[in-house]
Design a protein around this motif. Structure first.
Motif, mmCIF file in Angstrom:
data_model
loop_
_atom_site.group_PDB
_atom_site.id
_atom_site.type_symbol
_atom_site.label_atom_id
_atom_site.label_comp_id
_atom_site.label_asym_id
_atom_site.label_seq_id
_atom_site.Cartn_x
_atom_site.Cartn_y
_atom_site.Cartn_z
ATOM 1 N N LEU A 185 0.830 -1.192 0.000
ATOM 2 C CA LEU A 185 0.000 0.000 0.000
ATOM 3 C C LEU A 185 0.868 1.247 0.000
ATOM 4 C CD1 LEU A 185 -2.683 -1.011 2.664
ATOM 5 C CD2 LEU A 185 -2.763 -1.344 0.190
ATOM 6 N N SER A 186 0.433 2.238 -0.754
ATOM 7 C CA SER A 186 1.051 3.566 -0.730
ATOM 8 C C SER A 186 0.037 4.516 -0.096
ATOM 9 C CB SER A 186 1.414 4.010 -2.142
ATOM 10 O OG SER A 186 1.922 5.324 -2.121
ATOM 11 N N ILE A 187 0.416 5.149 1.034
ATOM 12 C CA ILE A 187 -0.522 5.942 1.836
ATOM 13 C C ILE A 187 -0.081 7.402 1.828
ATOM 14 C CG2 ILE A 187 -1.582 6.220 4.105
ATOM 15 C CD1 ILE A 187 -0.965 3.283 4.622
ATOM 16 N N MET A 188 -1.008 8.301 1.487
ATOM 17 C CA MET A 188 -0.767 9.745 1.539
ATOM 18 C C MET A 188 -1.611 10.327 2.662
ATOM 19 S SD MET A 188 -1.412 12.683 -1.348
ATOM 20 C CE MET A 188 -3.187 12.643 -1.083
ATOM 21 N N GLN A 189 -0.999 11.179 3.501
ATOM 22 C CA GLN A 189 -1.702 11.764 4.645
ATOM 23 C C GLN A 189 -1.631 13.282 4.568
ATOM 24 O OE1 GLN A 189 -0.178 13.528 7.289
ATOM 25 N NE2 GLN A 189 -2.019 13.748 8.545
ATOM 26 N N HIS A 190 -2.755 13.925 4.823
ATOM 27 C CA HIS A 190 -2.739 15.377 5.020
ATOM 28 C C HIS A 190 -3.929 15.741 5.914
ATOM 29 C CE1 HIS A 190 -6.007 16.274 2.093
ATOM 30 N NE2 HIS A 190 -5.571 15.172 1.527
ATOM 31 N N LYS A 191 -3.936 17.026 6.333
ATOM 32 C CA LYS A 191 -4.915 17.493 7.320
ATOM 33 C C LYS A 191 -6.019 18.294 6.629
ATOM 34 C CE LYS A 191 -1.334 19.124 9.226
ATOM 35 N NZ LYS A 191 -0.361 19.882 10.034
ATOM 36 N N VAL A 192 -7.209 18.165 7.193
ATOM 37 C CA VAL A 192 -8.385 18.850 6.660
ATOM 38 C C VAL A 192 -9.044 19.621 7.803
ATOM 39 C CG1 VAL A 192 -10.625 18.568 5.537
ATOM 40 C CG2 VAL A 192 -8.722 17.076 4.918
ATOM 41 N N LEU A 193 -9.406 20.860 7.555
ATOM 42 C CA LEU A 193 -10.107 21.684 8.545
ATOM 43 C C LEU A 193 -11.607 21.514 8.367
ATOM 44 C CD1 LEU A 193 -9.812 23.778 10.818
ATOM 45 C CD2 LEU A 193 -9.945 25.560 9.045
ATOM 46 N N LYS A 194 -12.244 21.071 9.411
ATOM 47 C CA LYS A 194 -13.690 20.844 9.370
ATOM 48 C C LYS A 194 -14.293 21.302 10.690
ATOM 49 C CE LYS A 194 -17.197 17.379 8.360
ATOM 50 N NZ LYS A 194 -17.475 15.963 8.058
ATOM 51 N N ASP A 195 -15.287 22.203 10.554
ATOM 52 C CA ASP A 195 -15.961 22.755 11.741
ATOM 53 C C ASP A 195 -14.960 23.382 12.697
ATOM 54 O OD1 ASP A 195 -18.339 21.870 10.690
ATOM 55 O OD2 ASP A 195 -18.239 19.941 11.763
ATOM 56 N N GLY A 196 -13.953 24.035 12.134
ATOM 57 C CA GLY A 196 -12.971 24.731 12.958
ATOM 58 C C GLY A 196 -11.923 23.824 13.565
ATOM 59 N N GLN A 197 -11.948 22.509 13.248
ATOM 60 C CA GLN A 197 -10.983 21.562 13.801
ATOM 61 C C GLN A 197 -10.308 20.809 12.650
ATOM 62 O OE1 GLN A 197 -12.987 19.003 16.551
ATOM 63 N NE2 GLN A 197 -13.061 20.538 18.187
ATOM 64 N N PHE A 198 -9.019 20.447 12.896
ATOM 65 C CA PHE A 198 -8.280 19.655 11.912
ATOM 66 C C PHE A 198 -8.580 18.168 12.107
ATOM 67 C CE2 PHE A 198 -5.571 23.454 11.702
ATOM 68 C CZ PHE A 198 -5.494 23.588 10.319
ATOM 69 N N ILE A 199 -8.866 17.500 11.005
ATOM 70 C CA ILE A 199 -9.059 16.044 11.033
ATOM 71 C C ILE A 199 -8.066 15.414 10.056
ATOM 72 C CG2 ILE A 199 -11.470 16.154 11.702
ATOM 73 C CD1 ILE A 199 -12.207 15.745 8.774
ATOM 74 N N GLY A 200 -7.754 14.129 10.275
ATOM 75 C CA GLY A 200 -6.795 13.426 9.419
ATOM 76 C C GLY A 200 -7.463 12.828 8.179
ATOM 77 N N TYR A 201 -6.733 12.857 7.099
ATOM 78 C CA TYR A 201 -7.233 12.326 5.825
ATOM 79 C C TYR A 201 -6.154 11.414 5.228
ATOM 80 C CZ TYR A 201 -8.454 12.174 0.864
ATOM 81 O OH TYR A 201 -8.734 11.759 -0.410
ATOM 82 N N LEU A 202 -6.539 10.176 4.879
ATOM 83 C CA LEU A 202 -5.607 9.205 4.286
ATOM 84 C C LEU A 202 -6.111 8.808 2.909
ATOM 85 C CD1 LEU A 202 -4.758 6.759 7.237
ATOM 86 C CD2 LEU A 202 -3.451 8.720 6.437
ATOM 87 N N LEU A 203 -5.214 8.875 1.945
ATOM 88 C CA LEU A 203 -5.485 8.379 0.595
ATOM 89 C C LEU A 203 -4.629 7.126 0.386
ATOM 90 C CD1 LEU A 203 -6.854 8.784 -2.175
ATOM 91 C CD2 LEU A 203 -4.830 10.085 -2.865
ATOM 92 N N VAL A 204 -5.275 5.964 0.219
ATOM 93 C CA VAL A 204 -4.581 4.664 0.189
ATOM 94 C C VAL A 204 -4.654 4.100 -1.225
ATOM 95 C CG1 VAL A 204 -4.416 2.361 1.198
ATOM 96 C CG2 VAL A 204 -5.229 4.277 2.585
ATOM 97 N N LYS A 205 -3.504 3.750 -1.766
ATOM 98 C CA LYS A 205 -3.433 3.132 -3.087
ATOM 99 C C LYS A 205 -2.817 1.743 -2.960
ATOM 100 C CE LYS A 205 -2.913 7.401 -5.750
ATOM 101 N NZ LYS A 205 -2.078 8.133 -6.735
ATOM 102 N N ASP A 206 -3.510 0.751 -3.517
ATOM 103 C CA ASP A 206 -2.978 -0.618 -3.558
ATOM 104 C C ASP A 206 -2.040 -0.725 -4.761
ATOM 105 O OD1 ASP A 206 -2.401 -3.273 -3.476
ATOM 106 O OD2 ASP A 206 -4.473 -3.986 -3.616
ATOM 107 N N VAL A 207 -0.750 -0.739 -4.476
ATOM 108 C CA VAL A 207 0.261 -0.775 -5.556
ATOM 109 C C VAL A 207 0.852 -2.171 -5.714
ATOM 110 C CG1 VAL A 207 0.840 1.656 -5.300
ATOM 111 C CG2 VAL A 207 2.060 -0.036 -3.932
ATOM 112 N N SER A 208 0.134 -3.181 -5.224
ATOM 113 C CA SER A 208 0.665 -4.556 -5.318
ATOM 114 C C SER A 208 0.856 -4.970 -6.763
ATOM 115 C CB SER A 208 -0.279 -5.537 -4.618
ATOM 116 O OG SER A 208 -0.441 -5.186 -3.274
ATOM 117 N N GLU A 209 -0.185 -4.713 -7.589
ATOM 118 C CA GLU A 209 -0.072 -5.101 -8.997
ATOM 119 C C GLU A 209 1.023 -4.311 -9.699
ATOM 120 O OE1 GLU A 209 -1.509 -7.528 -10.570
ATOM 121 O OE2 GLU A 209 -2.608 -8.158 -8.784
#
Length: 692
Positions: A185-209
């Motif tokens: 897996l290749s995982i990208m992480q960045h922060k998102v502001l929602k309702d005045g608070q930062f939440i975590g966001y992960l974008l996961v790519k299956d790079v096995s193939e």
């Protein structure tokens, strides 16, 4: 990254609006204070009575409230409009976000940075990690990535990335369990502001193939490099625009070029060397007016040790976007040339060998003879191969064998099987005369096609020799049988004469000496007469023994079993050998010739035992059956190796007697175990005995 900058711009705009409102408030307060102070001084100046001043103050207050209410109304309406626009934009953004989040082909996760609890996941993420948020809403990232060996390292990276505000989007490669199997897996992480608070966001790519595809490509490249290294193939390219050449390591080593591999050098440097000038020749030939797309040439070069190498050069011309080049390969064919030379020599040797073979060798293809050696031509009385090729195969096969030969050839072609050795056949020569032969066939490839190779042995001379030998053996067998018959008759006659004539004469001499002894008075003469009488007794006993050995009287008077008993007693009297004769399944024989054969074989066997076997027990068993008679002689002696005593006189005599009588003999013996002789003879009828 772009999304984070957008949020920072929004925050800056909010701060600017906040500072503008404070300025307006201060300005309003300043204007109000100036208005109050100036209006009070003005009213004091214009009014002369206290009642007028009170009315002016009331009017001023009402005017101030009215102006303030109008301004407040305008501001509130504008704020409501802005709030409505912001709410509508936020709703559109939320819907667009949900659509993108749900329909994204990549797995996406939203989580709480502090507890690592998953707040939301799209369909791809649920399918990838087998999530059921509607069932269990408290799933966190630790549960998802618990199968990975790098779980702790990944979580530390996640926390650090979340806490560090200055970092852009970060990537992490992780091997964990996904879709019931381990995946890259290749995982990208960045922060998102929602309702005045930062939440975590992960974008996961299956790079096995992808990783597997890359690994396959890398392995294929490695195998290609290994194959190229093993085959000795070298690659090169000539840049016609810049007049430069690029060679791989195999080319530089083979041509002994003193330049680094995979380095572009001017083509003119190769003109001075006889080995490398071939590239200049190829360039000139492929770039002249009648350009060739492809070219293949063989060249002969010498290495630094003056050893000759044969190389094969393939080149192809390319032109694309005004860029012209020649790409080619170079293969060292020295070993192949040597192998081809040896193969040609072996082929010539094989042809010479086949041509000198006494057996015929031919190759059949398309129901015709494609090749035949000299022996085949002699067998079929052909002058040249064309004489055989003019006829079909069936022309050389007699009518009785054509069906079986066709079936045999079909099996060889269809079932891909050999003949399994030589088979007897009747063939026809070119002139139609039949002859006997043996044929072995085998499926081969001849000139790129299936063919049948046959080996033919002409049996004409052998059959003639075997016929003559069989006739000679038959004559020899008759002679041997006659000789043995005459020998037995002569033995019987001599035994009778010894018993009747010599025995009676010796008995008369013995009686005469005994009569003379009774009338002598001289002691010396009496002693001499007694000595003569003793010699006469011994001689008479010897004559009797010789007579019995030549032809036992028991055999004619008492039968075979008695004769065997007498012979065993005669041989084993002075030894410790225990003799046993088993006649429980025996009846006396009516064929006297066969009876004497059995006796002589048993006599020879017992004599060999007393001479060589060193046995302690001997058993002779006689068995009479309806159509055959058999007997066995068994001892527990030292035994012998049959293969080393095949020419033993005793064994040869026994075998000869049995075979002349039409029987079979089997001798089994092991050193240290003992010996067993088994003989079986056919029983003749009374009519056959009378005819003989």
């Amino acid at each position: 990254m772009a999304r984070q900058k957008k949020w920072q711009s929004y925050i800056t705009q909010v701060n600017l609006n906040r500072y503008g409102a404070l300025g307006i408030t201060l300005l309003y307060a300043f204007v109000g204070c100036i208005w109050i102070l100036l209006s009070d001084q003005l009213f004091l100046y214009l009014t002369s009575s206290l009642q007028d001043l009170s009315l002016a103050q009331t009017a001023k207050g009402l005017l101030y409230v009215a102006v303030t209410a109008v301004i407040l109304f305008i501001l509130i309406r504008k704020l409501q409009k802005i709030q409505f626009q912001l709410a509508e934009s936020a709703m559109r953004s939320e819907l667009l976000y949900r659509d993108i989040f749900t329909a994204s082909p990549e797995a996406q996760l939203i989580y709480d940075p502090e507890s690592l609890q998953i707040l939301d996941a799209n369909e791809q993420a649920c399918r990838l990690f087998d999530l059921k948020l509607e069932v269990d809403s408290k799933i966190n990232l630790r549960q998802i990535f618990r199968e990975s060996l790098d779980t702790n390292k990944f979580l530390d990276w996640l926390v650090n990335s979340t806490c560090n505000d200055s970092q852009d989007d970060q990537y992490f490669k992780l091997c964990t369990k996904a879709r019931e199997e381990m995946a890259q897996l290749s995982i990208m992480q960045h922060k998102v502001l929602k309702d005045g608070q930062f939440i975590g966001y992960l974008l996961v790519k299956d790079v096995s193939e992808v990783r597997r595809f890359i690994r396959n490509i890398e392995h294929a490249v490695k195998r290609l490099d290994i194959a190229r290294e093993v085959s000795g193939m070298g690659c090169w390219e000539i840049d016609l625009n810049n007049k430069q050449i690029l060679c791989c390591q195999n080319v530089t080593e083979l041509l002994d070029i003193k330049i680094p591999a995979n380095t572009a050098v001017p083509l003119e440097r190769f003109e001075r060397d006889s080995n490398t000038s071939l590239f200049c020749d190829i360039t000139e030939e492929m770039t002249k007016k009648n350009e060739q797309d492809e070219i293949r040439q063989e060249h002969c070069i010498r290495d630094k040790d003056q050893k000759v190498h044969y190389i094969l050069v393939d080149a192809q011309y390319f032109e694309q976007n005004e860029h012209r080049s020649i790409v080619g390969t170079l293969i060292d064919q020295t070993s192949q040339k040597e192998i081809e030379s040896r193969l040609l020599q072996q082929q010539e040797q094989w042809n010479n060998l086949v041509e000198t073979l006494p057996d015929g060798v031919a190759i059949i293809q398309n129901n015709s003879v494609s090749y035949a050696n000299k022996a085949v031509l002699r067998m079929f009385h052909a002058d040249k191969l064309a004489d055989l090729q003019a006829k079909s195969i069936e022309h050389f096969i007699d009518d009785k064998s054509k069906t079986s030969v066709r079936q045999r050839m079909s099996d060889i072609f269809n079932k891909r099987e050999d003949s399994g050795g030589f088979h007897h056949r009747h063939l026809l020569r070119l002139d139609g005369k039949p002859f006997e032969c043996e044929i072995a066939s085998k499926l081969i490839s001849y000139q790129g096609k299936d063919a049948i190779q046959i080996v033919i042995r002409d049996l004409t001379d052998r059959v003639k020799a075997e016929t003559e030998l069989a006739a000679a053996n038959q004559r020899l067998s008759i002679l041997s049988s006659t000789t043995l018959d005459l020998l037995e008759r002569e033995r019987k006659r001599i035994a009778g004469e010894l018993h009747d004539d010599v025995g009676q004469s010796l008995t008369a001499i013995k009686l005469g000496i005994r009569w003379l002894t009774r009338r002598l008075t001289d002691d010396k003469l009496i002693k001499k007469a007694e000595d003569i009488q003793s010699i006469c007794t011994d001689t008479l006993e010897t004559v009797r023994s010789l007579s019995l050995m030549l032809r036992p009287a028991q055999l004619d008077s008492l039968g075979l079993s008695a004769a065997i008993e007498w012979q065993a007693e005669k041989l084993f009297t002075d030894s410790a050998i225990a003799f046993n004769l088993d006649v429980s399944e025996f009846t006396e024989m009516t064929d006297k010739d066969q009876e004497i054969t059995v006796f002589r074989v048993i006599q020879e066997s017992l004599t060999n035992i007393i001479r060589h076997a060193n046995a302690s027990a001997v058993t002779v068993k006689l068995i009479s059956e309806a159509n055959k008679f058999s007997f066995m002689v068994i001892d527990d002696g030292m035994g012998f190796d049959i293969n080393q005593h095949t020419e033993s006189t005793g064994l040869v005599n026994m075998k000869e007697r049995v075979e002349l009588a039409g029987g079979q003999i089997q001798v089994r013996s092991l050193p240290g175990v003992g010996t067993e002789i088994k003989v079986s003879l056919p029983v003749k009828t009374n009519a056959e005995i009378e005819v003989e």
